[in-house]
Design a protein around this motif. Structure first.
Motif, short mmCIF file in Angstrom:
data_model
loop_
_atom_site.label_atom_id
_atom_site.label_comp_id
_atom_site.label_asym_id
_atom_site.label_seq_id
_atom_site.Cartn_x
_atom_site.Cartn_y
_atom_site.Cartn_z
N ASN A 533 58.61 54.88 20.23
CA ASN A 533 59.58 53.91 21.36
C ASN A 533 60.76 53.17 20.50
OD1 ASN A 533 60.28 51.41 22.72
ND2 ASN A 533 58.91 52.27 24.27
N PRO A 534 61.89 53.25 21.11
CA PRO A 534 63.16 52.64 20.22
C PRO A 534 63.01 51.06 19.99
CG PRO A 534 63.91 53.93 22.23
CD PRO A 534 62.57 53.80 22.23
N VAL A 535 62.06 50.54 20.88
CA VAL A 535 61.76 49.11 20.77
C VAL A 535 60.79 49.10 19.28
CG1 VAL A 535 61.04 47.04 21.51
CG2 VAL A 535 61.83 48.43 22.88
N TRP A 536 60.02 49.90 19.17
CA TRP A 536 59.29 49.75 18.00
C TRP A 536 60.06 50.06 16.56
CZ3 TRP A 536 54.79 48.25 16.04
CH2 TRP A 536 54.38 48.98 15.12
N HIS A 537 61.03 50.92 16.78
CA HIS A 537 62.07 51.37 15.66
C HIS A 537 62.68 50.08 15.38
CE1 HIS A 537 61.98 55.59 16.81
NE2 HIS A 537 60.80 55.43 16.41
N PHE A 538 63.25 49.34 16.43
CA PHE A 538 63.97 48.04 16.19
C PHE A 538 63.06 46.90 15.36
CE2 PHE A 538 64.79 43.60 17.51
CZ PHE A 538 66.12 43.42 16.76
N ILE A 539 61.74 46.94 15.76
CA ILE A 539 60.90 46.01 15.11
C ILE A 539 60.50 46.40 13.66
CG2 ILE A 539 58.36 45.26 15.28
CD1 ILE A 539 58.59 45.59 18.47
N VAL A 540 60.42 47.76 13.60
CA VAL A 540 60.26 48.15 12.23
C VAL A 540 61.16 47.97 11.23
CG1 VAL A 540 60.13 50.37 10.76
CG2 VAL A 540 58.49 50.17 12.80
N ALA A 541 62.78 48.06 11.56
CA ALA A 541 63.78 47.83 11.04
C ALA A 541 64.00 46.57 10.45
CB ALA A 541 65.09 48.40 11.78
N THR A 542 63.60 45.55 11.43
CA THR A 542 63.54 43.87 11.38
C THR A 542 62.63 43.62 10.36
OG1 THR A 542 64.29 43.71 13.54
CG2 THR A 542 63.55 41.88 12.41
N TRP A 543 61.59 44.18 10.43
CA TRP A 543 60.35 44.04 9.38
C TRP A 543 60.64 44.41 8.16
CZ3 TRP A 543 55.62 41.60 9.19
CH2 TRP A 543 54.76 42.22 8.07
N GLU A 544 61.19 45.58 7.84
CA GLU A 544 61.50 46.14 6.77
C GLU A 544 62.68 45.37 6.01
OE1 GLU A 544 60.36 48.35 4.65
OE2 GLU A 544 59.01 49.19 6.07
N THR A 545 63.52 44.74 6.69
CA THR A 545 64.69 43.76 6.20
C THR A 545 64.10 42.41 5.96
OG1 THR A 545 66.18 44.67 7.81
CG2 THR A 545 66.87 42.72 6.85
#
Length: 602
Positions: A533-545
């Motif tokens: 899911n794109p939302v999950w990708h956004f969450i992952v990117a924010t988490w990694e940052t």
């Protein structure tokens, strides 16, 4: 009786000790330096004569007389030394045993040669072709005299025979092996000057030099006789050695040869006396100090040189130039091998195979060049050079094995370090793909740079397999661990926003995140579908940052930051609002129950 017995024992012991510490008091006499063994086939040293030589500290030169049995060698040397038969070398018809082995006159002549004070020893050798001796023994005497002397007087009666030329084969080999190679350079080892001395009753007709030249001419060999071919080869070599040899004729001193020892110079043939003095001058003009490896030898060095020669000539059944070359090259070979070993010993292992091969080739070339510059011999030295090359190969094999061992240890240590690093990245408190990739890349680069040597290829394959497996395992567990962390994080933030900070926006965001995570997985039956899911990708990117970056590694600092935050919140709850009021917070959860300002109604 007992007293006399013990007195006898003590006297025997004293005699034994006295004989063991024997030293020479009178050197004005001949001494044996080399004697035949009991079988009369090989030679051995005589310490009595060596003591007469080893005491000399100045450079040494030796004049040796060789020739057939009873050809007048001993008498000739006495004449050159200006000695009578009764005080000099024993003359054949006067001494039953005659000359056995090689004898030296104990008192050298002191000459000034090229400005260098030189001690000249005269050597008398056992004549060849006598009864009861083998040809091999004669060859050893001839060879030893050839090598150790500076001037070799070949004393021949009347004429030059084929057998006389054949006996020079060893001298020719030495000239070809040693003198010819270093001619015009610093001599490593120069054989003796050959002086053909022809004693004859008349001096008319051909000169002695013409006789030598004629004797050295080729003999026709239409039948292909091998012996004639061999003698012809010696003739050719002797012709090449022309500048290293000379010829001289000497008339008979008197017709009554058996009474020569009783005659004075006035009784001898005047022509003989004149030619004898010319011979003395000739010998003095051609003699040079014995030089080995560019250095003139003193007494002790000459004795050591003689020991080496004898060791070589006694090897095998027949004395050969090859065995002599090997003995003299032994020390040079060891030094060159040590030079190579020292060069290779300085290497810091492990190192790449190609670099090791290049250093080996340079070191080997340097060692072989040093051997080529210093070695004795020309033809037979090839065997010593081959031996040096083989020993260098053995040393190189050991270096290769050591390089493989050190390379294996180094690469194994790096592999274990990377394996531990991958295990640590698998259990991060806060899973981070960026941190895993950074650790993965760093481990891979350090292994690539630091692991060197022959073991690198095999460990690279193991490394790729291990790291690929670790990466697959991390990716497989990464999403699930992140999902669990986010669920726990959302619940924690609900509590923090509701009861600690009392910030409704934080609480709402946390509830939205929790509801999304839980409802999405229920709606689509599995958590794996969420990961696309794109939302999950956004969450992952924010988490990694947030978790890992160039400046902050939250996995390392999470506990300290959490402790600081908890202390700050605790401080604020206890003292902050009382001191600063509520203007610093959004009092979304302020309660008016029981307040004193509430209007009252009756």
């Amino acid at each position: 009786m007992k007293i006399s017995f013990w007195a006898f024992v003590v006297s025997i012991l004293l005699l034994f000790l006295a004989s063991g510490s024997f030293s020479i008091d009178n050197f004005h006499q001949p001494f044996p330096i080399v004697e035949p063994d009991p079988g009369h086939t090989k030679l051995r040293l005589s310490r009595e004569g060596l003591e007469a030589i080893s005491r000399i500290t100045t450079p040494i030169a030796a004049v040796a007389a060789i020739g057939p049995y009873r050809s007048g060698k001993s008498f000739l040397l006495n004449q050159l030394l200006s000695l009578s038969c009764y005080e000099g070398f024993g003359v054949g018809h006067m001494r039953d045993t005659k000359t056995k082995g090689i004898w030296v006159w104990g008192t050298p002549l002191e000459l000034d040669i090229d400005g260098v004070r030189t001690s000249v020893f005269y050597l008398d050798t056992e004549g060849f072709e006598s009864v009861g001796k083998s040809n091999v023994y004669d060859d050893r005497i001839f060879a030893l005299a050839t090598v150790m002397s500076s001037v070799l007087i070949y004393n021949l009666p009347e004429t030059i025979r084929e057998a006389d030329i054949s006996r020079l084969s060893f001298a020719v080999e030495l000239a070809e092996e040693f003198y010819g190679r270093v001619k015009g350079q610093d001599v490593a080892f120069e054989p003796a000057k050959l002086l053909w001395l022809i004693q004859r009753d008349f001096l008319q007709g051909k000169s002695v030099q013409e006789m030598v030249n004629e004797a050295l001419r080729h003999v026709p060999n239409t039948d292909g006789d091998k012996n004639i071919d061999q003698v012809n080869q010696i003739r050719d070599s002797l012709a090449v050695m022309g500048d290293n040899s000379t010829a001289f004729s000497l008339p008979q001193p008197h017709l009554m040869r058996t009474k020569l020892c009783d005659l004075k110079d006035g009784d001898l043939d005047p022509m003989y006396v004149k030619k004898r003095e010319e011979l003395k001058e000739l010998v003095a003009s051609v003699i040079r100090p014995k030089i080995v490896q560019g250095k003139p030898l003193n007494g002790k060095e000459f004795v050591s040189f003689l020991e080496q020669i004898l060791e070589a000539l006694n090897k095998g059944e027949i004395p050969s130039t090859g065995s002599l070359v090997e003995v003299f090259n032994k020390g040079i070979l060891e030094r060159c091998l040590k030079l190579y070993s020292e060069r290779m010993g300085r290497l810091v292992l492990p190192m790449p195979d190609q670099s090791l091969q290049q250093i080996h080739e340079r070191s080997r070339e340097e060692a072989m060049k040093a051997f080529d510059e210093q070695h004795f011999g020309r033809h037979h030295a090839k065997r010593s050079a081959k031996q040096l090359d083989e020993e260098i190969k053995e040393v190189y094999k050991n270096v290769i094995m050591a390089n493989e061992y050190h390379s294996s240890r180094l690469c194994e240590a790096l592999y274990t370090k990377c394996e531990d690093k991958m295990d640590q990245l698998q259990v991060l408190r806060l899973p981070s793909m960026a941190k895993f990739n950074a650790g993965f890349l760093q481990c891979n680069q350090s292994f690539e740079q630091e692991c060197i040597g022959p073991s690198k290829t095999s460990y690279e394959q193991r490394m790729m397999k291990m790291m690929g497996k670790s990466r697959s395992l991390f990716i497989k567990e990464y999403n699930q661990r992140l999902f669990n962390w986010l669920v726990a994080f959302s619940l924690v933030m609900v509590v923090v926003g509701r009861f600690i900070i009392k910030f409704i926006l934080i609480e709402m965001a946390a509830w939205i995140l929790f509801i999304f995570l839980e409802t999405y997985t229920r709606m689509f039956w599995s958590a794996e579908s969420l990961y696309y899911n794109p939302v999950w990708h956004f969450i992952v990117a924010t988490w990694e940052t947030l978790v890992y970056g160039p400046i902050l590694d939250l996995d390392r600092w999470a506990i300290p930051i959490g402790c600081i935050a908890a202390i700050w919140i605790l401080y604020w709850r206890c003292y902050g609002r009382r001191k600063h009021g509520s203007r610093w917070l959004l009092p979304l959860y302020t309660s008016h129950k029981g307040g004193s300002n509430r209007p009252r109604s009756d």
